[in-house]
Design a protein around this motif. Structure first.
Motif, PDB file in Angstrom:
ATOM      1  N   ASP A   8       0.890   4.152  -2.735  1.00 12.51           N
ATOM      2  CA  ASP A   8       0.896   5.599  -2.802  1.00 12.51           C
ATOM      3  C   ASP A   8       2.039   6.333  -3.240  1.00 12.51           C
ATOM      4  OD1 ASP A   8      -1.613   5.097  -1.423  1.00 12.51           O
ATOM      5  OD2 ASP A   8      -0.655   5.375   0.548  1.00 12.51           O
ATOM      6  N   HIS A  48      -7.124   7.642  -4.378  1.00  9.07           N
ATOM      7  CA  HIS A  48      -7.647   7.173  -3.348  1.00  9.07           C
ATOM      8  C   HIS A  48      -8.756   6.310  -4.144  1.00  9.07           C
ATOM      9  CE1 HIS A  48      -5.981  10.648  -1.477  1.00  9.07           C
ATOM     10  NE2 HIS A  48      -6.125  10.286  -0.443  1.00  9.07           N
ATOM     11  N   ASN A  95     -14.813   3.787  -4.361  1.00  4.42           N
ATOM     12  CA  ASN A  95     -15.617   2.579  -4.466  1.00  4.42           C
ATOM     13  C   ASN A  95     -16.756   3.045  -5.440  1.00  4.42           C
ATOM     14  OD1 ASN A  95     -14.527   0.926  -2.225  1.00  4.42           O
ATOM     15  ND2 ASN A  95     -15.020   2.557  -0.894  1.00  4.42           N
ATOM     16  N   ALA A 105     -11.914  -4.376  -0.496  1.00  6.68           N
ATOM     17  CA  ALA A 105     -12.346  -4.421   1.089  1.00  6.68           C
ATOM     18  C   ALA A 105     -11.408  -5.128   1.667  1.00  6.68           C
ATOM     19  CB  ALA A 105     -13.706  -4.897   0.981  1.00  6.68           C
ATOM     20  N   LEU A 114      -5.056   4.864   2.289  1.00  5.57           N
ATOM     21  CA  LEU A 114      -5.910   4.331   3.182  1.00  5.57           C
ATOM     22  C   LEU A 114      -6.469   4.927   4.230  1.00  5.57           C
ATOM     23  CD1 LEU A 114      -5.674   2.248   0.798  1.00  5.57           C
ATOM     24  CD2 LEU A 114      -5.211   0.432   2.485  1.00  5.57           C
ATOM     25  N   SER A 115      -5.413   5.519   4.965  1.00  7.77           N
ATOM     26  CA  SER A 115      -5.730   6.233   6.459  1.00  7.77           C
ATOM     27  C   SER A 115      -6.629   7.418   6.024  1.00  7.77           C
ATOM     28  CB  SER A 115      -4.339   6.561   7.182  1.00  7.77           C
ATOM     29  OG  SER A 115      -3.092   6.326   6.377  1.00  7.77           O
ATOM     30  N   ARG A 116      -6.365   8.116   5.226  1.00  6.95           N
ATOM     31  CA  ARG A 116      -7.469   9.228   4.858  1.00  6.95           C
ATOM     32  C   ARG A 116      -8.579   8.723   4.628  1.00  6.95           C
ATOM     33  NH1 ARG A 116      -3.581  11.483   0.633  1.00  6.95           N
ATOM     34  NH2 ARG A 116      -2.288  12.511   1.806  1.00  6.95           N
ATOM     35  N   LYS A 117      -8.812   7.691   3.875  1.00  8.88           N
ATOM     36  CA  LYS A 117     -10.235   7.083   3.586  1.00  8.88           C
ATOM     37  C   LYS A 117     -10.940   6.616   4.784  1.00  8.88           C
ATOM     38  CE  LYS A 117     -12.275   6.778   0.119  1.00  8.88           C
ATOM     39  NZ  LYS A 117     -13.174   7.779  -0.489  1.00  8.88           N
ATOM     40  N   ASN A 118     -10.200   6.074   5.599  1.00 10.17           N
ATOM     41  CA  ASN A 118     -10.618   5.609   7.013  1.00 10.17           C
ATOM     42  C   ASN A 118     -11.008   6.765   7.836  1.00 10.17           C
ATOM     43  OD1 ASN A 118     -10.098   3.141   7.032  1.00 10.17           O
ATOM     44  ND2 ASN A 118      -8.163   3.051   7.967  1.00 10.17           N
ATOM     45  N   VAL A 171       0.624  -1.310  -0.072  1.00  9.42           N
ATOM     46  CA  VAL A 171       0.034   0.008  -0.012  1.00  9.42           C
ATOM     47  C   VAL A 171       0.977   1.377   0.135  1.00  9.42           C
ATOM     48  CG1 VAL A 171      -1.552   1.203   1.345  1.00  9.42           C
ATOM     49  CG2 VAL A 171      -2.063  -0.936   0.905  1.00  9.42           C
ATOM     50  N   TYR A 195      -5.148  -4.157   5.819  1.00  3.41           N
ATOM     51  CA  TYR A 195      -4.105  -3.103   6.108  1.00  3.41           C
ATOM     52  C   TYR A 195      -4.491  -2.459   7.523  1.00  3.41           C
ATOM     53  CZ  TYR A 195      -2.212   1.674   5.347  1.00  3.41           C
ATOM     54  OH  TYR A 195      -1.351   2.878   5.641  1.00  3.41           O
ATOM     55  N   ASN A 196      -5.954  -2.238   7.959  1.00  5.87           N
ATOM     56  CA  ASN A 196      -6.294  -1.728   9.015  1.00  5.87           C
ATOM     57  C   ASN A 196      -5.864  -2.478  10.178  1.00  5.87           C
ATOM     58  OD1 ASN A 196      -7.289   0.431   7.791  1.00  5.87           O
ATOM     59  ND2 ASN A 196      -9.502  -0.493   7.806  1.00  5.87           N
ATOM     60  N   THR A 255     -14.626   0.722   3.175  1.00  8.67           N
ATOM     61  CA  THR A 255     -13.316   1.355   3.437  1.00  8.67           C
ATOM     62  C   THR A 255     -12.688   0.634   4.593  1.00  8.67           C
ATOM     63  OG1 THR A 255     -13.715   3.363   2.141  1.00  8.67           O
ATOM     64  CG2 THR A 255     -12.220   3.235   3.974  1.00  8.67           C
ATOM     65  N   LEU A 256     -13.649   0.440   5.434  1.00  4.17           N
ATOM     66  CA  LEU A 256     -13.274  -0.113   6.660  1.00  4.17           C
ATOM     67  C   LEU A 256     -12.890  -1.600   6.643  1.00  4.17           C
ATOM     68  CD1 LEU A 256     -15.491   1.974   9.251  1.00  4.17           C
ATOM     69  CD2 LEU A 256     -13.223   2.252   8.550  1.00  4.17           C
ATOM     70  N   ASN A 285      -8.245  -3.164   2.567  1.00  2.72           N
ATOM     71  CA  ASN A 285      -8.449  -2.380   3.576  1.00  2.72           C
ATOM     72  C   ASN A 285      -8.472  -3.028   4.922  1.00  2.72           C
ATOM     73  OD1 ASN A 285      -8.751  -0.456   1.676  1.00  2.72           O
ATOM     74  ND2 ASN A 285     -10.992  -0.390   1.407  1.00  2.72           N
ATOM     75  N   TRP A 286      -9.335  -4.262   4.967  1.00  4.63           N
ATOM     76  CA  TRP A 286      -9.272  -5.173   6.261  1.00  4.63           C
ATOM     77  C   TRP A 286      -7.909  -5.175   6.655  1.00  4.63           C
ATOM     78  CZ3 TRP A 286     -12.086  -6.031  10.440  1.00  4.63           C
ATOM     79  CH2 TRP A 286     -11.713  -7.091  11.017  1.00  4.63           C
TER      80      TRP A 286
END
Lengths: 248, 222
Positions: free
Chosen positions: A207, A213, A216, A234, B9-13, A203, A240-241, B184-185, A237-238
């Motif tokens: 960037d 960005h 969706n 998705a 990704l953090s901005r979208k979060n 990621v 990554y988070n 996004t989440l 994102n999961w």
């Protein structure tokens, strides 16, 4: 059939470039789009002009080399179809066809319709692999993997890296491409070990390359020749988070 | 990690977190405002008492500050994201038909958001500002008479029309925003992704129909 073309011509990366009109008579409706471009180039060579440069390789829809914007759509008007698998019968006689390179800051034009997609290579190099000792192939049954997991991973691995997802995205996001590789490896036991590091590195690289960005809109899935699902985004994102929360 | 230029990704979060918080606020706001549908006398008393209750509660005060911060953060990140995305595109296509494969409201969240922002300014000026800083007469129970102000404002037809139009913009914004936030989440399971989509539809239409019905009801039936 007769086709009126408007093609993006650009000498080099530094050149400004412009749309140039060409007229092509006697186009066979059963020609592929690339064969039509070959015909145009024959004509240009006979006139003593420089032929139009475009990327292509296998011409059977599996290599991901070809790809241009045709009448404002990535790979042309059909859904889930590469440029080489598009045929002239889709167009009307005497139709005007606009041909432009895939546009994104991360995909600079090298010449005419040819773009530099090494940004994708660098995203893959940043983590799209599993670290193993090379040598003899391991015993296939030593790592148990369920059939649904294999299928799901393979669906993600089917990405051919053509770049249509970036070209069609209003934000020039590479989320579908990057997520397909992250998802592919995260779904398999061999890839799960490095999943956390991989997602952050890939990621970050995505960037750094200057892609936008993901918002969706799901346009990428509609144009993707391999029908890669947006749900991989998705999952990225999961992952990554999760990695951001759990990283040490 | 220090030299990272972008954090898409953090901005979208942040957009998702603040957006979903604002979504939850809309539910509470609508539920409270449904009191306006009560019979005239009851609505008058109860709505003013409810407004008084909210303005005096410390917990509500804290949440309201989180709310203001969320609105500001949502707008600021939206601007940063839009500018970065524009930059990522490079040269524009001469012939662009990319819109054929996505929904128009998913591509125009910024435009819809701007309409909502303008609406917010008007809305806050007319009610929130006057209630907090303006002079409002008191009702029989000694509460500030917000109800009479609401009825007076909604008696103007053009005002009702603006409200309804803005609620349609909000509906489309939520239609994409709610499901996009879940993506996004990281909701990647196909079953739950579908549930969220359906729930998002019901939520967006329910909230916006409810909000749009209030000025229409007050204008024509009070």
């Amino acid at each position: 059939m007769r086709i009126r073309l408007k093609v993006w011509r650009q000498e080099s990366g530094d050149d400004a470039g412009k749309m140039v009109s060409y007229l092509l008579e006697n186009v066979n409706p059963d020609m592929s789009f690339l064969e039509m471009l070959d015909t145009l180039n024959e004509q240009l060579l006979q006139e003593g002009s420089r032929p139009v440069e475009f990327d292509h390789d296998c011409r059977e829809g599996i290599c991901g080399q070809c790809g241009v914007m045709i009448n404002g759509r990535a790979h042309g008007p059909l859904l889930h179809t590469t440029t080489c698998q598009l045929h002239m019968r889709v167009f009307k006689d005497n139709e005007e066809i606009f041909i432009e390179p895939f546009r994104a800051i991360a995909f600079p034009v090298k010449c005419d319709l040819k773009i530099d997609r090494t940004a994708f290579d660098r995203v893959i190099q940043s983590g799209g692999f599993i670290a193993v000792n090379t040598g003899q192939a391991p015993e296939a049954n030593s790592i148990p993997i369920g059939s649904p997991e294999i299928e799901a991973a393979f669906d993600a691995a089917a990405c051919i890296g053509c770049g249509a997802c970036v070209a069609v995205c209003k934000n020039s996001s590479a989320a579908l491409f990057t997520s397909a590789k992250i998802s592919h490896l995260a779904l398999l036991p061999q890839g799960a070990i490095e999943a956390q590091d991989r997602v952050i590195r890939m990621v970050d690289q995505m960037d750094k390359e200057g892609f936008g960005h993901c918002s969706n809109t799901e346009a990428c899935e509609a144009e993707c020749p391999q029908e890669i699902s947006v749900l991989h985004i998705a999952r990225m994102n999961w992952e990554y988070n999760k990695a951001q929360v759990l990283k040490k | 990690m220090g030299q990272r230029k972008q954090q898409t990704l953090s901005r979208k979060n942040w957009m998702a977190f603040t957006g979903l918080f604002l979504c939850s606020f809309l539910v509470i706001h609508l539920l409270g405002n449904l009191q306006l549908f009560l019979p005239d006398e009851k609505a008058h008393q109860q709505f003013n008492a409810y407004s008084h209750l909210l303005s005096g509660n410390i917990l509500i005060k804290i949440i309201s500050y989180v709310l203001y911060a969320s609105i500001v953060a949502h707008v600021v990140y939206a601007v940063i994201i839009t500018v970065t995305n524009k930059r990522a595109g490079g040269i524009k296509y001469h012939y662009d038909r990319r819109g054929a494969v996505s929904k128009w409201y998913s591509r125009n969240m910024g435009l819809l958001g701007t309409v909502i922002f303008i609406f917010l300014v008007i809305h806050l000026r007319d009610f929130w500002y006057i209630y907090k800083f303006g002079q409002l007469p008191l009702d029989a129970q000694g509460n500030k008479d917000l109800y009479t102000l609401v009825v007076a404002v909604y008696s103007e037809l053009w005002y009702v029309v603006i409200y309804v139009i803005c609620m349609i913009a909000l509906c489309y914004h939520l239609l994409h925003g709610f499901f996009s936030a879940a993506r996004t989440l990281g909701v990647y399971h196909p079953r739950y992704a579908q549930w969220i989509r359906v729930f998002g539809w019901a939520y967006s239409i329910g909230i916006c129909a409810g909000f749009a019905a209030i000025p229409v009801y007050v204008h024509f039936l009070k």
